[in-house]
Design a protein around this motif. Structure first.
Motif, PDB file in Angstrom:
ATOM      1  N   MET A 100       0.829  -1.200   0.000  1.00 13.53           N
ATOM      2  CA  MET A 100       0.000   0.000   0.000  1.00 13.53           C
ATOM      3  C   MET A 100       0.864   1.251   0.000  1.00 13.53           C
ATOM      4  SD  MET A 100      -3.050   1.310   2.564  1.00 13.53           S
ATOM      5  CE  MET A 100      -4.462   0.740   1.593  1.00 13.53           C
ATOM      6  N   LYS A 101       1.978   1.230   0.713  1.00 14.58           N
ATOM      7  CA  LYS A 101       2.883   2.376   0.715  1.00 14.58           C
ATOM      8  C   LYS A 101       3.441   2.622  -0.678  1.00 14.58           C
ATOM      9  CE  LYS A 101       5.771   3.062   4.099  1.00 14.58           C
ATOM     10  NZ  LYS A 101       6.827   2.867   5.130  1.00 14.58           N
ATOM     11  N   ASP A 102       3.796   1.553  -1.379  1.00 11.26           N
ATOM     12  CA  ASP A 102       4.303   1.705  -2.746  1.00 11.26           C
ATOM     13  C   ASP A 102       3.226   2.306  -3.647  1.00 11.26           C
ATOM     14  OD1 ASP A 102       6.711   0.624  -2.011  1.00 11.26           O
ATOM     15  OD2 ASP A 102       6.255  -1.395  -2.748  1.00 11.26           O
TER      16      ASP A 102
ATOM     17  N   MET B  57       0.101  10.055  -2.923  1.00 12.30           N
ATOM     18  CA  MET B  57      -0.743  10.091  -1.732  1.00 12.30           C
ATOM     19  C   MET B  57       0.142   9.886  -0.509  1.00 12.30           C
ATOM     20  SD  MET B  57      -3.824   7.633  -3.130  1.00 12.30           S
ATOM     21  CE  MET B  57      -4.922   7.940  -1.744  1.00 12.30           C
ATOM     22  N   PRO B  58      -0.286  10.337   0.646  1.00  7.88           N
ATOM     23  CA  PRO B  58       0.507  10.105   1.853  1.00  7.88           C
ATOM     24  C   PRO B  58       0.558   8.624   2.176  1.00  7.88           C
ATOM     25  CG  PRO B  58      -1.641  10.979   2.424  1.00  7.88           C
ATOM     26  CD  PRO B  58      -1.509  11.114   0.930  1.00  7.88           C
TER      27      PRO B  58
ATOM     28  N   PHE C 290      -8.065   6.780   0.506  1.00  3.40           N
ATOM     29  CA  PHE C 290      -8.610   7.544  -0.608  1.00  3.40           C
ATOM     30  C   PHE C 290      -8.616   9.040  -0.313  1.00  3.40           C
ATOM     31  CE2 PHE C 290     -12.129   6.538   2.173  1.00  3.40           C
ATOM     32  CZ  PHE C 290     -12.940   7.663   2.176  1.00  3.40           C
ATOM     33  N   ALA C 291      -8.595   9.828  -1.391  1.00  3.39           N
ATOM     34  CA  ALA C 291      -8.675  11.277  -1.263  1.00  3.39           C
ATOM     35  C   ALA C 291     -10.101  11.652  -0.907  1.00  3.39           C
ATOM     36  CB  ALA C 291      -8.261  11.945  -2.574  1.00  3.39           C
ATOM     37  N   SER C 292     -10.280  12.342   0.214  1.00  2.00           N
ATOM     38  CA  SER C 292     -11.628  12.671   0.692  1.00  2.00           C
ATOM     39  C   SER C 292     -11.867  14.171   0.792  1.00  2.00           C
ATOM     40  CB  SER C 292     -11.870  12.023   2.059  1.00  2.00           C
ATOM     41  OG  SER C 292     -10.832  12.347   2.966  1.00  2.00           O
ATOM     42  N   GLY C 293     -10.877  14.956   0.430  1.00  2.00           N
ATOM     43  CA  GLY C 293     -11.041  16.407   0.498  1.00  2.00           C
ATOM     44  C   GLY C 293     -11.706  16.955  -0.744  1.00  2.00           C
ATOM     45  N   PRO C 294     -12.173  18.217  -0.695  1.00  2.00           N
ATOM     46  CA  PRO C 294     -12.784  18.854  -1.864  1.00  2.00           C
ATOM     47  C   PRO C 294     -11.737  19.063  -2.952  1.00  2.00           C
ATOM     48  CG  PRO C 294     -12.452  20.451  -0.103  1.00  2.00           C
ATOM     49  CD  PRO C 294     -12.135  19.112   0.485  1.00  2.00           C
ATOM     50  N   MET C 295     -12.032  18.575  -4.144  1.00  2.00           N
ATOM     51  CA  MET C 295     -11.040  18.659  -5.209  1.00  2.00           C
ATOM     52  C   MET C 295     -11.757  18.523  -6.550  1.00  2.00           C
ATOM     53  SD  MET C 295      -7.747  16.171  -5.929  1.00  2.00           S
ATOM     54  CE  MET C 295      -8.792  14.735  -6.190  1.00  2.00           C
TER      55      MET C 295
ATOM     56  N   LEU D   6     -15.788   7.953  11.130  1.00  2.00           N
ATOM     57  CA  LEU D   6     -14.855   8.338  10.077  1.00  2.00           C
ATOM     58  C   LEU D   6     -13.992   9.503  10.553  1.00  2.00           C
ATOM     59  CD1 LEU D   6     -14.004   7.856   7.122  1.00  2.00           C
ATOM     60  CD2 LEU D   6     -15.616   9.629   6.463  1.00  2.00           C
ATOM     61  N   CYS D   7     -12.724   9.411  10.272  1.00  2.00           N
ATOM     62  CA  CYS D   7     -11.814  10.507  10.589  1.00  2.00           C
ATOM     63  C   CYS D   7     -10.938  10.752   9.384  1.00  2.00           C
ATOM     64  CB  CYS D   7     -10.940  10.158  11.794  1.00  2.00           C
ATOM     65  SG  CYS D   7      -9.628  11.343  12.108  1.00  2.00           S
ATOM     66  N   ALA D   8     -10.771  11.990   9.015  1.00  2.00           N
ATOM     67  CA  ALA D   8      -9.898  12.347   7.896  1.00  2.00           C
ATOM     68  C   ALA D   8      -8.750  13.181   8.422  1.00  2.00           C
ATOM     69  CB  ALA D   8     -10.675  13.137   6.844  1.00  2.00           C
ATOM     70  N   VAL D   9      -7.556  12.900   7.968  1.00  2.00           N
ATOM     71  CA  VAL D   9      -6.394  13.666   8.411  1.00  2.00           C
ATOM     72  C   VAL D   9      -5.738  14.300   7.205  1.00  2.00           C
ATOM     73  CG1 VAL D   9      -5.992  12.158  10.387  1.00  2.00           C
ATOM     74  CG2 VAL D   9      -4.846  11.677   8.253  1.00  2.00           C
ATOM     75  N   SER D  10      -5.049  15.392   7.427  1.00  2.00           N
ATOM     76  CA  SER D  10      -4.385  16.066   6.316  1.00  2.00           C
ATOM     77  C   SER D  10      -3.200  15.251   5.840  1.00  2.00           C
ATOM     78  CB  SER D  10      -3.908  17.454   6.744  1.00  2.00           C
ATOM     79  OG  SER D  10      -2.783  17.344   7.583  1.00  2.00           O
ATOM     80  N   SER D  11      -2.843  15.434   4.560  1.00  2.00           N
ATOM     81  CA  SER D  11      -1.716  14.694   4.006  1.00  2.00           C
ATOM     82  C   SER D  11      -0.426  15.048   4.729  1.00  2.00           C
ATOM     83  CB  SER D  11      -1.587  14.984   2.509  1.00  2.00           C
ATOM     84  OG  SER D  11      -1.467  16.377   2.276  1.00  2.00           O
ATOM     85  N   ASP D  12      -0.281  16.304   5.137  1.00  2.00           N
ATOM     86  CA  ASP D  12       0.928  16.702   5.862  1.00  2.00           C
ATOM     87  C   ASP D  12       1.047  15.917   7.166  1.00  2.00           C
ATOM     88  OD1 ASP D  12       1.719  18.470   3.932  1.00  2.00           O
ATOM     89  OD2 ASP D  12       0.864  20.240   4.923  1.00  2.00           O
ATOM     90  N   GLU D  13      -0.072  15.803   7.873  1.00  2.00           N
ATOM     91  CA  GLU D  13      -0.050  15.083   9.145  1.00  2.00           C
ATOM     92  C   GLU D  13       0.298  13.614   8.935  1.00  2.00           C
ATOM     93  OE1 GLU D  13      -3.522  17.850  11.170  1.00  2.00           O
ATOM     94  OE2 GLU D  13      -3.991  15.888  10.348  1.00  2.00           O
ATOM     95  N   LEU D  14      -0.281  13.021   7.888  1.00  2.00           N
ATOM     96  CA  LEU D  14      -0.025  11.613   7.646  1.00  2.00           C
ATOM     97  C   LEU D  14       1.411  11.391   7.200  1.00  2.00           C
ATOM     98  CD1 LEU D  14      -1.202   8.873   7.746  1.00  2.00           C
ATOM     99  CD2 LEU D  14      -2.197   9.201   5.484  1.00  2.00           C
TER     100      LEU D  14
END
Length: 363
Positions: free
Chosen positions: A34-36, A43-44, A82-87, A304-312
């Motif tokens: 998954m990291k690869d 993605m983070p 998965f990407a869950s932010g507004p985009m 459900l919890c979403a975290v920012s990519s920077d945090e991850l």
């Protein structure tokens, strides 16, 4: 994710062993894959310890849905990032969600014990330098039409050849191609195919038993008639025998699995605790609250919890929603070590199920 399919997922299984304990098969390998995939899709990356903790908690709070040892079934685990932010424009987003769901399963191709049939389809599954080696959501949607073409020929599944020369075997619809030729375990070497963790384990078992293993290009027309055993390999199917393959007006038949069946049976014995796991694949799910790294009261924290990519990316904190199969619902979070200043923030949303709604902040 709804617009651009920006998602990677995994598939692994938990088993009830002969001793009554529950084990997850090779979760660290899935974490690495998954990291690869996340790296390839910009993605983070979910750290290994968080990934393993999340899938462990998913099984732990859904133990009642793990098929018992005598049934021969397993609990399928589906981690999803998965990407869950507004985009709307195609660009990097700052919000991702990591979700884990589980469901009890039997044999993927149940009812085809004599072997499935496959048709070589005149489609390209993935480009040589594309994302075929990533377990990305969009990769599987492209196979739907291929399956329809195969079924129109009276076959169960599709088989793809390489996109560049239309000559070398790539993979079945949802499984790696494996076969026995001249007493050797042979599987394709290609950058366009997802590396199957099950296939890797079977190759390790083959080498352990002195069976030569060849991971190399396989010229379909030049070699397929020489295979005595052919099967599809993957988490869902483990090893599904292939009885015949159709291609360009020709039909090739294969015998029952013998060497491959022996390897499959040994892997299953290891998974079910009937044989010592000398490879270190099986991860035991703790049986008491004292053994669980995650605090018991965190089990029902959030849907459900979403975290920012920077945090991850900083490996500070990530949460997982855990949905139980068969109607059961469990909710859990996992946490890595917080940042030095412990000033991590998260955003939350809620998901409604027929069981309950929760909306708690991770503390």
């Amino acid at each position: 994710v709804l617009h651009y399919g920006l998602a990677v997922f995994e598939g692994l299984k938990a088993f009830e062993a002969k001793d009554g304990q529950h084990y997850i098969c090779n979760p660290k390998a899935n974490a690495a894959r998954m990291k690869d995939g996340a790296s390839r899709l910009v993605m983070p990356e979910v750290p290994e310890d968080i990934f393993v903790s999340a899938v462990t908690e998913a099984v732990n709070i859904n133990r009642e849905f793990v098929p018992d040892y005598a049934s021969g079934g397993s609990l399928y685990i589906r981690p999803l990032l998965f990407a869950s932010g507004p985009m709307l424009p195609l660009k990097a987003t700052d919000q991702f969600s990591f979700v884990v769901s589980v469901t009890p399963v039997g044999n993927y191709f149940h009812g085809n014990s004599s072997g499935v049939s496959a048709a070589v389809v005149e489609l390209d599954r993935a480009a040589p330098r594309g994302t075929g080696s990533v377990k990305a959501g969009g990769n599987y949607a492209s196979d739907m039409y291929g399956l329809e073409l195969a079924r129109a020929q009276g076959c169960d599944t599709s088989l793809y050849l390489d996109a560049q020369e239309n000559k070398y075997i790539e993979e079945f619809s949802v499984a790696n191609f494996v076969g026995i030729k001249d007493g050797r375990y042979v599987t394709p070497d290609t950058r366009s195919v997802l590396p199957s963790i099950t296939n890797d384990m079977l190759m390790a078992l083959a080498r352990d038993e002195g069976i030569p293993v060849e991971r190399r290009p396989i010229d379909f027309c030049a070699e397929i008639a020489d295979f005595t055993e052919v099967a599809g390999s993957g988490t869902a199917v483990v090893l599904s025998p292939c009885a015949r393959i159709k291609h360009d007006g020709e039909e090739y038949s294969f015998g029952p699995l013998r060497t491959l069946a022996s390897l499959k049976e040994r892997l299953e014995r290891i998974q079910r605790g009937e044989e010592e796991d000398t490879f270190g694949w099986m991860h035991r799910v703790p049986t008491t609250e004292q053994e669980v790294d995650i605090e018991p009261e965190r089990v029902l924290r959030r849907m459900l919890c979403a975290v920012s990519s920077d945090e991850l990316l900083q490996q500070t904190e990530v949460a997982a929603v855990v949905l139980g199969g068969g109607g059961g619902v469990g909710v859990g979070t996992t946490s890595a070590a917080a940042s030095e200043n412990d000033n991590t923030t998260t955003t939350t949303t809620t998901t409604t199920t027929n069981a309950s709604v929760t909306n708690h902040l991770l503390q």
